[in-house]
Design a protein around this motif. Sequence first.
Motif, PDB file in Angstrom:
ATOM      1  N   VAL A   1      -3.116   6.838   8.758  1.00  0.00           N
ATOM      2  CA  VAL A   1      -3.949   5.725   8.547  1.00  0.00           C
ATOM      3  C   VAL A   1      -3.449   5.285   6.859  1.00  0.00           C
ATOM      4  N   LEU A   2      -2.813   6.241   6.385  1.00  0.00           N
ATOM      5  CA  LEU A   2      -2.181   5.948   4.910  1.00  0.00           C
ATOM      6  C   LEU A   2      -1.211   5.125   4.657  1.00  0.00           C
ATOM      7  N   LYS A   3      -0.115   4.930   5.681  1.00  0.00           N
ATOM      8  CA  LYS A   3       0.356   4.043   6.163  1.00  0.00           C
ATOM      9  C   LYS A   3      -0.400   2.377   6.187  1.00  0.00           C
ATOM     10  N   SER A   4      -1.178   2.518   6.703  1.00  0.00           N
ATOM     11  CA  SER A   4      -2.093   1.159   7.303  1.00  0.00           C
ATOM     12  C   SER A   4      -2.596   0.709   5.803  1.00  0.00           C
ATOM     13  N   TYR A   5      -3.047   1.370   4.957  1.00  0.00           N
ATOM     14  CA  TYR A   5      -3.448   1.308   3.415  1.00  0.00           C
ATOM     15  C   TYR A   5      -2.950   0.986   3.147  1.00  0.00           C
ATOM     16  N   PHE A   6      -1.537   1.786   3.155  1.00  0.00           N
ATOM     17  CA  PHE A   6      -0.270   0.914   2.184  1.00  0.00           C
ATOM     18  C   PHE A   6       0.023  -0.313   2.389  1.00  0.00           C
ATOM     19  N   SER A   7      -0.225  -0.863   4.007  1.00  0.00           N
ATOM     20  CA  SER A   7       0.512  -2.076   3.525  1.00  0.00           C
ATOM     21  C   SER A   7      -0.514  -3.055   3.390  1.00  0.00           C
ATOM     22  N   SER A   8      -1.594  -3.128   3.393  1.00  0.00           N
ATOM     23  CA  SER A   8      -2.206  -3.520   2.662  1.00  0.00           C
ATOM     24  C   SER A   8      -2.045  -4.085   1.367  1.00  0.00           C
ATOM     25  N   LEU A   9      -1.496  -2.937   0.122  1.00  0.00           N
ATOM     26  CA  LEU A   9      -1.347  -2.704  -1.205  1.00  0.00           C
ATOM     27  C   LEU A   9       0.354  -4.511  -0.997  1.00  0.00           C
ATOM     28  N   PRO A  10       0.032  -5.157  -2.479  1.00  0.00           N
ATOM     29  CA  PRO A  10       1.386  -5.936  -2.281  1.00  0.00           C
ATOM     30  C   PRO A  10       2.044  -5.794  -2.950  1.00  0.00           C
ATOM     31  N   ARG A  11       3.405  -5.676  -1.975  1.00  0.00           N
ATOM     32  CA  ARG A  11       4.448  -5.050  -2.329  1.00  0.00           C
ATOM     33  C   ARG A  11       5.056  -5.921  -3.448  1.00  0.00           C
ATOM     34  N   SER A  12       5.051  -6.603  -4.269  1.00  0.00           N
ATOM     35  CA  SER A  12       5.138  -7.120  -5.713  1.00  0.00           C
ATOM     36  C   SER A  12       4.980  -6.437  -6.833  1.00  0.00           C
ATOM     37  N   VAL A  13       3.379  -5.426  -6.644  1.00  0.00           N
ATOM     38  CA  VAL A  13       4.228  -4.593  -7.495  1.00  0.00           C
ATOM     39  C   VAL A  13       4.696  -3.623  -7.767  1.00  0.00           C
ATOM     40  N   VAL A  14       5.360  -3.462  -6.279  1.00  0.00           N
ATOM     41  CA  VAL A  14       6.907  -1.911  -6.283  1.00  0.00           C
ATOM     42  C   VAL A  14       7.781  -2.915  -6.248  1.00  0.00           C
ATOM     43  N   GLU A  15       7.688  -4.035  -6.281  1.00  0.00           N
ATOM     44  CA  GLU A  15       9.633  -4.843  -6.548  1.00  0.00           C
ATOM     45  C   GLU A  15       9.586  -4.762  -8.073  1.00  0.00           C
ATOM     46  N   SER A  16       8.361  -5.292  -8.661  1.00  0.00           N
ATOM     47  CA  SER A  16       8.024  -5.054 -10.092  1.00  0.00           C
ATOM     48  C   SER A  16       8.489  -4.020 -11.319  1.00  0.00           C
ATOM     49  N   ALA A  17       8.286  -2.888 -10.154  1.00  0.00           N
ATOM     50  CA  ALA A  17       7.969  -1.537 -10.497  1.00  0.00           C
ATOM     51  C   ALA A  17       9.908  -1.409 -10.475  1.00  0.00           C
ATOM     52  N   LYS A  18      10.651  -1.749  -9.402  1.00  0.00           N
ATOM     53  CA  LYS A  18      11.505  -1.151  -9.299  1.00  0.00           C
ATOM     54  C   LYS A  18      12.881  -1.702 -10.068  1.00  0.00           C
TER      55      LYS A  18
END
Length: 294
Positions: free
Chosen positions: A160-177
Amino acid sequence: MKKTKSFRSRDDRIFDFVVIFMLLVLTILFILPFLNVVSMSISDEYAIMRGEVTFFPVGLSTASYRKVFKTQVILNSYANTVFIAAFGCVLSLVMTCFAAYPLVFAEFCWKKMYSVLIMFTMWFSGGLVPTYLVMNRFRLIDNLWVLILINLISPYHVLVLKSYFSSLPRSVVESAKIDGANDLFILFKIIMPLAKAALATISLWVVVLHWNDYLNPLVYLRSTQHYTLQLVLRDIILAAESSPLFEMASMDRAAMPEQLKYAVLVFVMAPMVIIYPFFQKYFVKGVMIGAVKG
């Protein structure tokens, strides 16, 4: 401008009527047992024995609640249950996030195998006896932490949490990295705040799981000072009048246990009834996430 009335066919109106009628019937069926339990807990004990109490109290009496708050075993079991539910919820959320985060935002070898292993635990489990032997080897029998550890993480919650994480924009994580943030910082400072709805849903599931758990405390707990509410409630329902846990001095030994049983039922249900309305919108959203996404 004139507002146009929405056209609804006769079949639509009949369908709406049937749905509303069924919901009203279900609501009544759910509410009446609750009213009966509450009425029993505050009615006169002799009226209960005579079978006069239905959905309204007869002869108001708070003797059972006074007995509940004076019985140390009940208070200890309440504290034990709160401890298990609170710490179990926090630790379960953290471990579930740790398990779900790599499935969405990390790239590593054997990622597919890692996903398959999580799914495998949904289909097959070690069973009660092997789990008991493992906990016994670690000397966790008759320890409150055993109830937290055996329910620490659920593969369904991970999905369930994986499904929710998948709906979040990956660009936010990539920018943070790109800015130099590590995975722990991203998880706790970025992802988890954005996933409040899913985390609230899972926390409600975990708290209810621990609060209503009966089999695991029955198997793993031995001493009365470690009892949870469900075990104490079992003792009251099955053998209150003869149990050494509940001294009925100066009270009718046939009437008081019946009233006490319903008072403890209300005592057990009250926290869940109170907190559920605050989590209802998250609960519905989390269920839809788990049902729609894979």
